[in-house]
Design a protein around this motif. Structure first.
Motif, mmCIF file in Angstrom:
data_model
loop_
_atom_site.group_PDB
_atom_site.id
_atom_site.type_symbol
_atom_site.label_atom_id
_atom_site.label_comp_id
_atom_site.label_asym_id
_atom_site.label_seq_id
_atom_site.Cartn_x
_atom_site.Cartn_y
_atom_site.Cartn_z
ATOM 1 N N ASP A 37 0.802 -1.071 -0.056
ATOM 2 C CA ASP A 37 -0.082 0.051 0.054
ATOM 3 C C ASP A 37 0.994 1.085 -0.025
ATOM 4 O O ASP A 37 0.443 2.229 -0.489
ATOM 5 C CB ASP A 37 -1.074 0.231 1.282
ATOM 6 C CG ASP A 37 -2.032 -0.931 1.148
ATOM 7 O OD1 ASP A 37 -2.244 -1.442 -0.179
ATOM 8 O OD2 ASP A 37 -2.892 -1.402 2.323
ATOM 9 N N ASP A 41 0.733 4.182 -2.693
ATOM 10 C CA ASP A 41 0.666 5.618 -2.578
ATOM 11 C C ASP A 41 1.936 6.383 -3.028
ATOM 12 O O ASP A 41 1.681 7.579 -3.359
ATOM 13 C CB ASP A 41 0.668 5.812 -0.950
ATOM 14 C CG ASP A 41 -0.693 5.152 -0.309
ATOM 15 O OD1 ASP A 41 -1.642 5.031 -0.916
ATOM 16 O OD2 ASP A 41 -0.756 4.728 1.064
ATOM 17 N N GLN A 55 -0.915 -0.069 -9.062
ATOM 18 C CA GLN A 55 -1.070 -1.527 -8.856
ATOM 19 C C GLN A 55 -0.197 -2.434 -9.690
ATOM 20 O O GLN A 55 0.496 -3.337 -9.235
ATOM 21 C CB GLN A 55 -2.432 -1.821 -8.910
ATOM 22 C CG GLN A 55 -3.344 -1.512 -7.566
ATOM 23 C CD GLN A 55 -3.035 -2.012 -6.423
ATOM 24 O OE1 GLN A 55 -2.558 -3.076 -6.173
ATOM 25 N NE2 GLN A 55 -3.450 -1.390 -5.311
#
Length: 105
Positions: A37, A41, A55
């Protein structure tokens, strides 16, 4: 017999060709500690990637060991490496980034 006018000057016009600056790739390197994550970010926040692109890049880093975050001129690439490395260290993660000339294997 006339003499040439010594006050007349010859001008030389030089034309220089400008070259585009060499581009550099910013690579994210895989490690076993930085959360996925956080990597997503970073890609969205610093490299202006969409969530879907981030992703895909994050999974490339995870499975292949590295992924291209972006391609920039040298100064911008080095600045991004410094900024993201600082953010990762502040968050307690060992995320590594490299800037390398475009075209290297």
């Amino acid at each position: 017999m006339t003499r040439p006018d010594s006050s007349a000057k010859t001008q030389t016009l030089e034309r220089t060709q400008t070259q585009k600056p060499r581009l550099w790739r910013v690579l994210l390197l895989n490690d076993d500690y930085t959360p996925m994550d956080f990597v997503v970010d970073v890609l969205v926040g610093h490299f202006r990637r969409s969530e879907a692109e981030a992703q895909v890049i994050m999974l490339a880093v995870h499975h292949k060991g590295q992924g291209v975050a972006g391609i920039y001129t040298r100064d911008i690439a080095e600045s991004k490496v410094t900024q993201v490395t600082g953010e990762a260290r502040a968050a307690g993660y060992p995320l590594r980034l490299l800037a390398e000339p475009e075209g290297n294997a």
